[in-house]
Scaffold this motif. Sequence first.
Motif, mmCIF file in Angstrom:
data_model
loop_
_atom_site.group_PDB
_atom_site.id
_atom_site.type_symbol
_atom_site.label_atom_id
_atom_site.label_comp_id
_atom_site.label_asym_id
_atom_site.label_seq_id
_atom_site.Cartn_x
_atom_site.Cartn_y
_atom_site.Cartn_z
ATOM 1 N N ALA A 189 0.856 -1.190 0.000
ATOM 2 C CA ALA A 189 0.000 0.000 0.000
ATOM 3 C C ALA A 189 0.887 1.234 0.000
ATOM 4 O O ALA A 189 1.990 1.217 0.549
ATOM 5 C CB ALA A 189 -0.916 0.012 1.224
ATOM 6 N N GLY A 190 0.383 2.285 -0.626
ATOM 7 C CA GLY A 190 1.124 3.540 -0.599
ATOM 8 C C GLY A 190 1.162 4.151 0.781
ATOM 9 O O GLY A 190 2.121 4.808 1.176
ATOM 10 N N ASP A 192 -3.511 4.325 -1.921
ATOM 11 C CA ASP A 192 -2.609 4.232 -3.064
ATOM 12 C C ASP A 192 -2.483 5.585 -3.736
ATOM 13 O O ASP A 192 -3.245 6.516 -3.449
ATOM 14 C CB ASP A 192 -3.106 3.182 -4.057
ATOM 15 C CG ASP A 192 -2.770 1.760 -3.614
ATOM 16 O OD1 ASP A 192 -1.586 1.458 -3.453
ATOM 17 O OD2 ASP A 192 -3.706 0.957 -3.419
ATOM 18 N N GLU A 218 -3.299 1.925 -9.611
ATOM 19 C CA GLU A 218 -2.714 1.103 -8.550
ATOM 20 C C GLU A 218 -3.805 0.502 -7.679
ATOM 21 O O GLU A 218 -3.756 -0.682 -7.311
ATOM 22 C CB GLU A 218 -1.766 1.950 -7.695
ATOM 23 C CG GLU A 218 -0.511 2.399 -8.390
ATOM 24 C CD GLU A 218 0.359 3.299 -7.542
ATOM 25 O OE1 GLU A 218 1.460 3.626 -7.985
ATOM 26 O OE2 GLU A 218 -0.074 3.693 -6.427
ATOM 27 N N SER A 219 -4.796 1.309 -7.359
ATOM 28 C CA SER A 219 -5.896 0.853 -6.516
ATOM 29 C C SER A 219 -6.673 -0.277 -7.181
ATOM 30 O O SER A 219 -7.053 -1.252 -6.517
ATOM 31 C CB SER A 219 -6.828 2.034 -6.213
ATOM 32 O OG SER A 219 -7.918 1.636 -5.431
ATOM 33 N N SER A 277 -4.778 -3.559 -6.773
ATOM 34 C CA SER A 277 -4.891 -4.081 -5.402
ATOM 35 C C SER A 277 -6.283 -4.648 -5.140
ATOM 36 O O SER A 277 -6.432 -5.674 -4.474
ATOM 37 C CB SER A 277 -4.554 -2.984 -4.387
ATOM 38 O OG SER A 277 -3.196 -2.607 -4.482
ATOM 39 N N THR A 335 -8.161 2.446 -1.292
ATOM 40 C CA THR A 335 -8.298 1.137 -1.929
ATOM 41 C C THR A 335 -9.150 0.177 -1.122
ATOM 42 O O THR A 335 -9.904 -0.617 -1.672
ATOM 43 C CB THR A 335 -6.897 0.517 -2.149
ATOM 44 O OG1 THR A 335 -6.191 1.320 -3.096
ATOM 45 C CG2 THR A 335 -6.988 -0.914 -2.662
#
Length: 261
Positions: free
Chosen positions: A173-174, A184, A189-190, A193, A220
């Motif tokens: 995770a970001g 994120d 990116e989300s 995931s 996310t």
Amino acid sequence: MQLSERQQEILRRLRDEGGTVSSNVLTNSFDVSVQTIRKDLNELSDLGLVKRVHGGITLPVQSNNLSFQNRQIINHQAKEMIARTLVDDIPEGASIFLGIGTTLEKIAEALLQHPGLTVVTNNLNAALILCGNDKVKTYLAGGRVRAADQDTMGEETTAFFRKFQVSYGIFGAGGIGENGALLDFSPEESHISRAILESCEKRILVADKRKYMRSAPVRTGLLSEVNCFYIDELPEGLDDLCRDADVKVIECSVQTGGCSQ
């Protein structure tokens, strides 16, 4: 307003320690009162230099992640310990999703000698590493290549992940918000995931302690959606969130060279 030497040092520590610092740590480090630190933090917040969160401060909301090269260097020992510990818990012949990020790259290195694996990933470095063992069946998702992040992204990438149903979904995770939100840096990116979370039997989050209270703009999911969480050290506040979410936490300590649950 001119910053005091202590405020300048607070900003340096915030950057050096991954974007999150607790008020208690600052109070003890500078040997001043809680009220003094609170005044410093409020002034820095008013200037937009920090964001106040429960228990401390974080950098203001970031729309972009650090460079890939910087992420490879930051906290690399903790990432290696997380990877070694996690891989010991993965059985032979398992099917796995590997998400993006430098910790996932370390996990690929640790998995290289694991027999009979099937791995689905959009992490270019992870795929290249796993090519070192022809007994590991690796599926690399196509899509738009993000050169700066060394991965693939986009609708094609997400759709590729959703074609599979695997045993273990391993992702990062970001950032992790103070309410347990998994964050994120982009919708793409989300989406990856989310595809991992929704297409595996056991959901495994990996992150080092610097991710807690680190801001990122896209939500996310929640910690409560995770089965296991591998982390180097559980910060104060995050332990309560994990307990409330009924998440199994495995701490992988660099200092002790071991893990605890």
